[in-house]
Design a protein around this motif. Structure first.
Motif, PDB file in Angstrom:
ATOM      1  N   GLU A  14      -0.392   4.459  -5.982  1.00  0.00           N
ATOM      2  CA  GLU A  14      -0.338   3.659  -4.752  1.00  0.00           C
ATOM      3  C   GLU A  14       0.302   2.299  -4.964  1.00  0.00           C
ATOM      4  O   GLU A  14       1.202   1.921  -4.236  1.00  0.00           O
ATOM      5  N   ARG A  46      -8.297  -2.448  -1.317  1.00  0.00           N
ATOM      6  CA  ARG A  46      -7.183  -2.567  -0.363  1.00  0.00           C
ATOM      7  C   ARG A  46      -7.423  -3.684   0.657  1.00  0.00           C
ATOM      8  O   ARG A  46      -6.491  -4.405   1.021  1.00  0.00           O
ATOM      9  N   ASP A  77       6.362  -3.998  -4.692  1.00  0.00           N
ATOM     10  CA  ASP A  77       6.708  -2.922  -5.624  1.00  0.00           C
ATOM     11  C   ASP A  77       7.736  -3.357  -6.658  1.00  0.00           C
ATOM     12  O   ASP A  77       7.709  -2.889  -7.795  1.00  0.00           O
ATOM     13  N   ASP A 118      -6.941   7.354  -8.117  1.00  0.00           N
ATOM     14  CA  ASP A 118      -6.704   7.507  -6.682  1.00  0.00           C
ATOM     15  C   ASP A 118      -7.800   8.362  -6.064  1.00  0.00           C
ATOM     16  O   ASP A 118      -8.674   8.864  -6.760  1.00  0.00           O
TER      17      ASP A 118
END
Length: 92
Positions: free
Chosen positions: A8, A52, A60, A72
């Motif tokens: 992610e 989150r 990124d 994850d």
């Protein structure tokens, strides 16, 4: 602290949020110890959702070493059990 959720991305977490994340990590540890799949799934989702929501996503293109790598949501109970230390996923 920089936390990576596998598959992610990375999130920058302020130190003031670590106590809350450690509480969720303890709940995850308890769920893994009990072996209940439903409780495990709920605990892992709560931990990742909190990372989150409290964390700031890192771009990124910015390459920064992660202080901590979290599995994850598709990671199995058995896989997380292998990742856990005596302090859970989040030391402290």
């Amino acid at each position: 602290m920089i936390m990576r959720i596998l598959g992610e991305g990375q999130y920058e977490i302020a130190d003031e949020h670590l106590d809350r994340l450690n509480e969720l990590d303890s709940a995850l540890q308890s769920a893994v110890d009990a072996g209940g799949e439903a409780a495990f799934t709920t605990a892992l989702s709560a931990l990742l959702d909190t990372v989150r929501s409290l964390g700031t996503p890192m771009p990124d293109e910015e390459i920064t070493p992660s202080d901590l790598v979290l599995p994850d949501e598709d990671t199995s109970l058995t896989q997380v059990r292998q990742l856990l230390s005596d302090e859970g996923l989040i030391p402290g």
